[in-house]
Design a protein around this motif. Structure first.
Motif, short mmCIF file in Angstrom:
data_model
loop_
_atom_site.label_atom_id
_atom_site.label_comp_id
_atom_site.label_asym_id
_atom_site.label_seq_id
_atom_site.Cartn_x
_atom_site.Cartn_y
_atom_site.Cartn_z
N UNK A 1 -2.40 18.25 6.06
CA UNK A 1 -3.01 16.91 6.03
C UNK A 1 -4.50 16.97 5.72
N UNK A 2 -5.17 18.01 6.17
CA UNK A 2 -6.60 18.11 5.94
C UNK A 2 -6.99 18.14 4.48
N UNK A 3 -6.05 18.45 3.62
CA UNK A 3 -6.33 18.51 2.18
C UNK A 3 -6.08 17.18 1.49
N UNK A 4 -5.57 16.20 2.25
CA UNK A 4 -5.26 14.90 1.65
C UNK A 4 -6.13 13.81 2.27
N UNK A 5 -6.65 12.89 1.45
CA UNK A 5 -7.40 11.77 2.03
C UNK A 5 -6.48 10.84 2.79
N UNK A 6 -7.05 10.10 3.75
CA UNK A 6 -6.30 9.15 4.56
C UNK A 6 -6.88 7.76 4.36
N UNK A 7 -6.02 6.80 4.10
CA UNK A 7 -6.44 5.41 3.95
C UNK A 7 -5.67 4.50 4.88
N UNK A 8 -6.18 3.29 5.08
CA UNK A 8 -5.49 2.27 5.86
C UNK A 8 -5.33 1.01 5.01
N UNK A 9 -4.12 0.47 5.01
CA UNK A 9 -3.87 -0.85 4.43
C UNK A 9 -3.61 -1.80 5.60
N UNK A 10 -4.35 -2.89 5.68
CA UNK A 10 -4.22 -3.86 6.76
C UNK A 10 -3.71 -5.17 6.16
N UNK A 11 -2.48 -5.54 6.52
CA UNK A 11 -1.86 -6.71 5.90
C UNK A 11 -2.08 -7.96 6.73
N UNK A 12 -2.54 -9.01 6.07
CA UNK A 12 -2.69 -10.33 6.70
C UNK A 12 -1.66 -11.25 6.06
N UNK A 13 -0.61 -11.64 6.80
CA UNK A 13 0.54 -12.29 6.18
C UNK A 13 0.46 -13.81 6.08
N UNK A 14 -0.73 -14.38 6.09
CA UNK A 14 -0.88 -15.82 6.14
C UNK A 14 -1.41 -16.38 4.83
N UNK A 15 -0.89 -17.54 4.44
CA UNK A 15 -1.38 -18.27 3.27
C UNK A 15 -1.42 -19.75 3.61
N UNK A 16 -2.37 -20.47 2.97
CA UNK A 16 -2.44 -21.91 3.17
C UNK A 16 -1.26 -22.60 2.50
N UNK A 17 -0.91 -22.15 1.30
CA UNK A 17 0.25 -22.64 0.58
C UNK A 17 0.92 -21.45 -0.10
N UNK A 18 2.14 -21.62 -0.53
CA UNK A 18 2.86 -20.54 -1.20
C UNK A 18 2.79 -20.73 -2.71
N UNK A 19 2.22 -19.74 -3.40
CA UNK A 19 2.15 -19.80 -4.86
C UNK A 19 3.56 -19.62 -5.44
N UNK A 20 3.83 -20.32 -6.53
CA UNK A 20 5.17 -20.34 -7.08
C UNK A 20 5.67 -19.00 -7.57
N UNK A 21 4.78 -18.08 -7.91
CA UNK A 21 5.19 -16.78 -8.44
C UNK A 21 5.23 -15.69 -7.38
N UNK A 22 4.75 -16.00 -6.16
CA UNK A 22 4.52 -14.96 -5.16
C UNK A 22 5.82 -14.52 -4.50
#
Length: 414
Positions: free
Chosen positions: A28-49
Motif C-alpha cells: 500500500x505504501x507504494x500507492x497513493x490514497x484518495x477519498x471520494x465523498x458522495x453527497x446524494x442530494x439535488x434540488x431537482x433531478x436532471x433529465x439525463x442523470x
C-alpha cells in the motif's frame, strides 16, 4: 469522473466491521490514497442523470429522519472514522479528496469543510493534496466560495454543460447561461488554484454552432481545466423516456464524433492539452489528480450512499439509500452492500481499459498475443501512435483512435 453508478453489481457480503483481506494492504505504501465523498442530494433531478441522487421530495416520501441532509456531514464523518479502523496503521496521508454528487453545494459550506476535516483528522493530508468539490453554479456565491477555500478546498468543478438556453432546457439544467462563467471569476477571487468547467455535447437539438458557442464561453471564462463528455442517454431517465416518445431526437454517433473534433481543435488552439480522452488542461498541475487515481488503479475510499471504493484489488460499494446508509453507521456496521476480490486477470483488463484513455497510454506488456496483434492492426489503421508503440512499448491513441476508443480497447483486451 466519479465512482457512482446507479445500479449496484452483485458481490459477496461485506463484513459488518468492513474488514479487508490482509492482502489488500500489501504494498500500500507504494500507492497513493484518495477519498471520494458522495453527497446524494439535488434540488431537482436532471433529465439525463443516472447517478445515485435524491431530491427533498423523494426523501420525504421514503420517510426517516436519517435521510436528512441536515445531519449528513456528521454521518459521513462516521464512515471516515470507520475507514481509519479498517485501514488500521496504514501510514499514507491522503493525496486527493473529491466531493461529488448530486449537488455537494446544496449543503452549507461549513458541512463540506467538516467532511474534509474528518479526513484530515483521521488520516492527514499530503502537503500538496488536491481537494476538489463539484458545484452547481446557482448554489454558490463569493462568500460560500471563500469559506470553502479557507476550509482547505483548492480545486472546484462547476457543472456548466452548455451556454445555450434551449440545450440546458433539454437537459433540465436550472442554471442561467453566463452564471458558470461568473463562478470561475468568483472562484479565482476566492483563491482557488484550479477551476474546471464540465461540458456535455450531443444533447438532442444541439447544433455544431451551439457547441462552438459553449466552448467559446467556457474558454472565455478562464478555467485551467475543461471536461467535455458525450451525452449518454441511460435507460430509466426522463430524457430516455422523452426520446422514446419522439419528443426529442436521438443524437447519432457521427454528430458526437464531429463535436469531439470541434472540442479538441478549439481547446488545443486555446492552449489546452488533452491528458485523458474527455479531459483537457492548460498545465500538468491543472490535471485532475483524483480522477487519475481511478484511471491508474490506485487506492480510494468512497464514502456516502452508493459510493464505490477500491483498495489493493478489493472493490466494494455502499448501500444506495441515504436512510439505509445512515442507519448502518448508527448501528456500528459498515454500510457496504457487497464487494469483489479482483483477480490478476481482472486487474490486467482494467488497466488496459483505463490507461489506454490516458495520453501516456498503456504498456504493451499488458497485452496478450491476441491483444498485441490487435495493437499492430490498430497502428496500421491509424488508431494508435506508431512511434509510441515501436519506441516506448506503449499503446497510445491517435486523435482518430480517441473517437473509437471503446472499440480499440475491446480488441486490445483479447
Amino acid at each position: 469522473m466519479d465512482p457512482m453508478p446507479s445500479v449496484l453489481p452483485d458481490g459477496e457480503p461485506v463484513p459488518e466491521d468492513g474488514a479487508l483481506p490482509a492482502s489488500a494492504l500489501v504494498g500500500a505504501g507504494e500507492r497513493p490514497l484518495g477519498f471520494y465523498l458522495h453527497v446524494p442530494y439535488c434540488a431537482t433531478r436532471c433529465g439525463y442523470c443516472d447517478f445515485n441522487t435524491y431530491t427533498a421530495t423523494e426523501l420525504r416520501s421514503s420517510g426517516g429522519v436519517l435521510a436528512s441532509r441536515d445531519n449528513y456531514a456528521g454521518t459521513l464523518a462516521e464512515e471516515v472514522r470507520l475507514a481509519r479502523k479498517v485501514l488500521g496503521d496504514d501510514p499514507r496521508p491522503v493525496r486527493t479528496v473529491f466531493v461529488g454528487g448530486g449537488t455537494p453545494t446544496l449543503l452549507a459550506a461549513a458541512d463540506l469543510v467538516r467532511m474534509l476535516a474528518a479526513v484530515r483528522e483521521e488520516f492527514g493530508l499530503a502537503e500538496d493534496a488536491e481537494v476538489t468539490t463539484e458545484a452547481n453554479p446557482e448554489s454558490v456565491d463569493p462568500a460560500y466560495l471563500a469559506e470553502l477555500r479557507a476550509g482547505g478546498f483548492n480545486r472546484i468543478s462547476f457543472g456548466m454543460q452548455s451556454a445555450r438556453q434551449h440545450v440546458l432546457k433539454v437537459l433540465d439544467r436550472t442554471h442561467t447561461p453566463g452564471r458558470p462563467e461568473a463562478c470561475v471569476a468568483e472562484a479565482r477571487a476566492a483563491g482557488f488554484d484550479h477551476v474546471n468547467l464540465d461540458l456535455i455535447y450531443g444533447t438532442p437539438g444541439e447544433s455544431d454552432d451551439d457547441w462552438r458557442a459553449s466552448l467559446d464561453a467556457a474558454l472565455g471564462a478562464g478555467p485551467d481545466h475543461i471536461s467535455a463528455y458525450a451525452l449518454i442517454v441511460e435507460e430509466g431517465t426522463g430524457l430516455a423516456r422523452r426520446i422514446r416518445r419522439g419528443e426529442v431526437p436521438m443524437t447519432d454517433d457521427d454528430a458526437h464524433a464531429d463535436r469531439y473534433l470541434i472540442a479538441d481543435e478549439m481547446l488545443s488552439a486555446a492552449g489546452f492539452d488533452w491528458y485523458e480522452v474527455s479531459n483537457w488542461s492548460t498545465t500538468e498541475a491543472g490535471r485532475c489528480l483524483h480522477n487519475e487515481l481511478y484511471w491508474r488503479g490506485a487506492d480510494w475510499w468512497g464514502a456516502g450512499p452508493g459510493a464505490h471504493s477500491h483498495v489493493g484489488g478489493v472493490r466494494w460499494w455502499n448501500v444506495k439509500h441515504p436512510g439505509a446508509y445512515a442507519g448502518a453507521l448508527a448501528a456500528g456496521r459498515s454500510p457496504g452492500a457487497g464487494r469483489e476480490l479482483l483477480s490478476e486477470e481482472d486487474r490486467r483488463v482494467e488497466r488496459i481499459l483505463l490507461e489506454l484513455r490516458l495520453r501516456e497510454g498503456c504498456p504493451v506488456e499488458l497485452l496478450k498475443p491476441g491483444g498485441r496483434a490487435a495493437a499492430e492492426r490498430a497502428v496500421a489503421d491509424g488508431l494508435l501512435e506508431p512511434q509510441a508503440y515501436a519506441g516506448r512499448g506503449r499503446a497510445v491513441l491517435t486523435l482518430r483512435g480517441r473517437l473509437l476508443a471503446d472499440a480499440v480497447v475491446r480488441d486490445l483486451v483479447d
